[in-house]
Write an enzyme that holds these catalytic residues in place. Structure first.
Site, PDB file in Angstrom:
ATOM      1  N   CYS A 264     -38.421  36.166  -3.509  1.00 35.63           N
ATOM      2  CA  CYS A 264     -39.728  35.690  -3.998  1.00 35.63           C
ATOM      3  C   CYS A 264     -40.882  36.633  -3.706  1.00 35.63           C
ATOM      4  O   CYS A 264     -41.421  37.265  -4.609  1.00 35.63           O
ATOM      5  CB  CYS A 264     -40.020  34.322  -3.396  1.00 35.63           C
TER       6      CYS A 264
HETATM    7  N1  NAD Z   1     -34.460  31.351  -3.270  1.00 31.24           N
HETATM    8  C1  NAD Z   1     -35.657  30.873  -3.061  1.00 31.24           C
HETATM    9  O1  NAD Z   1     -36.042  30.682  -1.915  1.00 31.24           O
HETATM   10  C2  NAD Z   1     -36.579  30.539  -4.212  1.00 31.24           C
HETATM   11  C3  NAD Z   1     -37.729  29.771  -3.927  1.00 31.24           C
HETATM   12  C4  NAD Z   1     -38.583  29.431  -4.951  1.00 31.24           C
HETATM   13  C5  NAD Z   1     -38.328  29.882  -6.246  1.00 31.24           C
HETATM   14  N2  NAD Z   1     -37.211  30.629  -6.508  1.00 31.24           N
HETATM   15  C6  NAD Z   1     -37.005  31.045  -7.889  1.00 31.24           C
HETATM   16  O2  NAD Z   1     -35.947  30.293  -8.444  1.00 31.24           O
HETATM   17  C7  NAD Z   1     -35.185  31.090  -9.358  1.00 31.24           C
HETATM   18  C8  NAD Z   1     -33.733  31.097  -8.939  1.00 31.24           C
HETATM   19  O3  NAD Z   1     -33.622  31.710  -7.675  1.00 31.24           O
HETATM   20  P1  NAD Z   1     -32.359  31.534  -6.743  1.00 31.24           P
HETATM   21  O4  NAD Z   1     -32.796  32.036  -5.404  1.00 31.24           O
HETATM   22  O5  NAD Z   1     -31.787  30.164  -6.826  1.00 31.24           O
HETATM   23  O6  NAD Z   1     -31.351  32.569  -7.411  1.00 31.24           O
HETATM   24  P2  NAD Z   1     -29.781  32.688  -7.158  1.00 31.24           P
HETATM   25  O7  NAD Z   1     -29.391  34.060  -7.544  1.00 31.24           O
HETATM   26  O8  NAD Z   1     -29.450  32.170  -5.787  1.00 31.24           O
HETATM   27  O9  NAD Z   1     -29.143  31.641  -8.162  1.00 31.24           O
HETATM   28  C9  NAD Z   1     -29.023  31.842  -9.515  1.00 31.24           C
HETATM   29  C10 NAD Z   1     -27.677  31.302  -9.972  1.00 31.24           C
HETATM   30  O10 NAD Z   1     -27.599  31.483 -11.365  1.00 31.24           O
HETATM   31  C11 NAD Z   1     -26.317  31.996 -11.703  1.00 31.24           C
HETATM   32  N3  NAD Z   1     -26.491  32.743 -12.934  1.00 31.24           N
HETATM   33  C12 NAD Z   1     -27.057  33.961 -13.105  1.00 31.24           C
HETATM   34  N4  NAD Z   1     -27.103  34.287 -14.399  1.00 31.24           N
HETATM   35  C13 NAD Z   1     -26.571  33.238 -15.067  1.00 31.24           C
HETATM   36  C14 NAD Z   1     -26.382  32.957 -16.431  1.00 31.24           C
HETATM   37  N5  NAD Z   1     -26.749  33.825 -17.357  1.00 31.24           N
HETATM   38  N6  NAD Z   1     -25.822  31.782 -16.783  1.00 31.24           N
HETATM   39  C15 NAD Z   1     -25.454  30.883 -15.837  1.00 31.24           C
HETATM   40  N7  NAD Z   1     -25.612  31.092 -14.522  1.00 31.24           N
HETATM   41  C16 NAD Z   1     -26.171  32.257 -14.137  1.00 31.24           C
HETATM   42  C17 NAD Z   1     -25.889  32.814 -10.516  1.00 31.24           C
HETATM   43  O11 NAD Z   1     -24.481  32.918 -10.432  1.00 31.24           O
HETATM   44  C18 NAD Z   1     -26.488  32.025  -9.347  1.00 31.24           C
HETATM   45  O12 NAD Z   1     -25.575  31.075  -8.848  1.00 31.24           O
HETATM   46  C19 NAD Z   1     -35.835  32.462  -9.335  1.00 31.24           C
HETATM   47  O13 NAD Z   1     -36.765  32.553 -10.369  1.00 31.24           O
HETATM   48  C20 NAD Z   1     -36.562  32.479  -8.010  1.00 31.24           C
HETATM   49  O14 NAD Z   1     -37.673  33.343  -8.040  1.00 31.24           O
HETATM   50  C21 NAD Z   1     -36.335  30.954  -5.510  1.00 31.24           C
END
Ligand code: NAD
Length: 422
Positions: A264
């Protein structure tokens, strides 16, 4: 399952998606998780969690009862009344927004969208994404956003490793394309979250998330810069912050550290920087904060070098034991971790680097495995460097046994000149 509750599909079962799925399931809402990675899908269906914030004991009953099931098949998403997108939004090699996962998902959804469904984007992104990027792709279905299906943005605020605020108790901001879109999204999250904050548009909700992240980035940079100055002036920055924090109003303490990490704070602000260019605007605070924060690993390595130098040892050839490599305490998340940069810089100077992290068993790229943290490992090093302050580490032991300690987190107890702090 709660009778009459909408069925929810979550696209992307990562750090955001899986905790959200369990939060809905705990509230009696049936969840389908879609992920591109078969291994994750198999683990979810077997009730095994791969995200530390979601213990398998919490997931397993839902997997067994079918309240949470996972799939790689887009066709199954037709089953859902509401679809929540939790996909990665990284920067590309030119440090520009890479919305390919989100827009690719929208394309897949557009071939299956039903009238009356609600689509919510949770991925962090620049203002305008939901309306100007996501809606047109979804509308390839022939359905109109805000008329035939509902569309909203609701930023995820999960803070992995945090226990005092959860997905349920952290207020949930929602902004829809229309009032009805906002209402539908608020009703959905109201099933699982205690406080819903409605805002007037997806753009307000998108910008809210960026403000939160930029606020952190800028304040961390400010305190990092002051930490470097205090180092020169031989003033204890930690004592300064603690003293300032006694002011009951108008001050919020931020702590210095070895640099930003995670998906983030180092990334999201630059989504806005990119978008701002379209408006002929330069986001100076974001750029400056990025610059200051990205200098921290190099500053930290210079501090290790100075500490060793005080003992007439060069970095070259010294045995440096790095404690904590995840980007923040008590989690195994390595994304953008400043520890990687610190290790890279130490190796480039010829140091013999080993590390201990109870949450990260190996660093395959560096060819390193976490060593046991015992008296032998500590006394056999020239310096122990605390990069990330995991709770599970015994810092009394570290200070007792290591010949020299450099502490970037202010967790080591005092010990007559042996401990160097950021
Ligand atoms: N991790 C955090 O602390 C956090 C906090 C707030 C906001 N966010 C936001 O949330 C969003 C997701 O972040 P995250 O940390 O969960 O990411 P992540 O990488 O942990 O999870 C994403 C998931 O999506 C899957 N994926 C990727 N491409 C795909 C596709 N084309 N089709 C289907 N599945 C697919 C991956 O295998 C993974 O399991 C981002 O925009 C991030 O900025 C994250």
């Amino acid at each position: 399952m709660t009778a009459g509750a909408p069925r929810v599909a979550i696209i992307g079962m990562g750090y955001v998606g899986l905790p959200l799925a369990t939060t809905f399931a705990d509230a009696g809402v049936a969840v389908l998780g879609l992920d591109a990675v078969q291994a994750k899908v198999d683990m979810i269906n077997a009730g095994e969690s791969y995200i530390e914030d979601v213990p398998s004991e919490r997931l397993a009953p839902h997997a067994a009862a079918g309240t949470i099931r996972a799939t790689t098949s887009w066709d199954e998403v037709r089953w859902a009344d509401a679809i929540i997108i939790c996909l990665p939004t990284p920067l590309d090699e030119h440090r520009e927004p890479d919305l390919s996962a989100v827009l690719g998902a929208a394309e897949s959804l557009s071939q299956r969208l039903r009238a009356g469904q609600l689509v919510v984007l949770e991925s962090t992104t620049y203002p305008g994404t939901t309306r100007d990027e996501l809606a047109p792709v979804l509308e390839r279905s022939g359905l109109r956003a805000g008329r035939d299906f509902h569309l909203a943005f609701s930023p995820e605020r999960v803070d992995p490793g945090r226990e005092d605020w959860t997905t349920t108790t952290t207020p949930k901001v929602v902004g829809g394309l229309t009032e009805e879109c906002t209402q539908r999204a608020a009703d959905l999250y109201g099933l699982a979250c205690t406080t819903i904050v409605r805002v007037k548009s997806p753009e307000v909700a998108e910008m809210t998330k960026l403000l939160e992240n930029i606020f952190r980035s800028v304040n961390i940079a400010l305190v990092n810069e002051l930490a470097i100055l205090c180092d020169r002036m031989k003033i204890d920055i930690w004592e300064v912050i603690d003293a300032a924090a006694t002011k009951p109003f108008g001050f919020m303490p931020f702590r210095p550290g070895p640099g930003l990490g995670g998906h983030c704070i180092p990334i999201d602000p630059f989504y806005l920087t990119w978008k701002a260019r379209e408006f002929d605007f330069h986001t100076e605070f974001i750029e400056l904060a990025g610059k200051v924060n990205s200098q921290m690993p190099a500053f930290c390595v210079s501090k290790v070098a100075r500490a060793l130098n005080s003992q007439r040892k060069p970095l070259n050839g010294s045995r440096v034991l790095v404690l904590g490599v995840a980007y923040k305490p008590n989690v195994n998340d390595m994304r953008e971790s400043p520890a990687l940069k610190i290790i890279q810089l130490l190796l480039a100077e010829g140091a013999q680097v080993s590390y201990h992290d109870p949450h990260v068993s190996e660093l395959p790229r560096q060819g390193l495995r976490s060593t046991a943290l015992d008296a032998g490992a500590l006394s056999g090093s020239d310096v122990a460097v605390i990069v990330t302050d995991h709770r599970a580490v015994d810092y009394e032991l570290v200070v007792r046994e290591a010949p020299l300690v450099v502490d970037f987190r202010n967790v080591a107890p005092d010990a007559d000149g042996k401990v160097w702090r950021l």
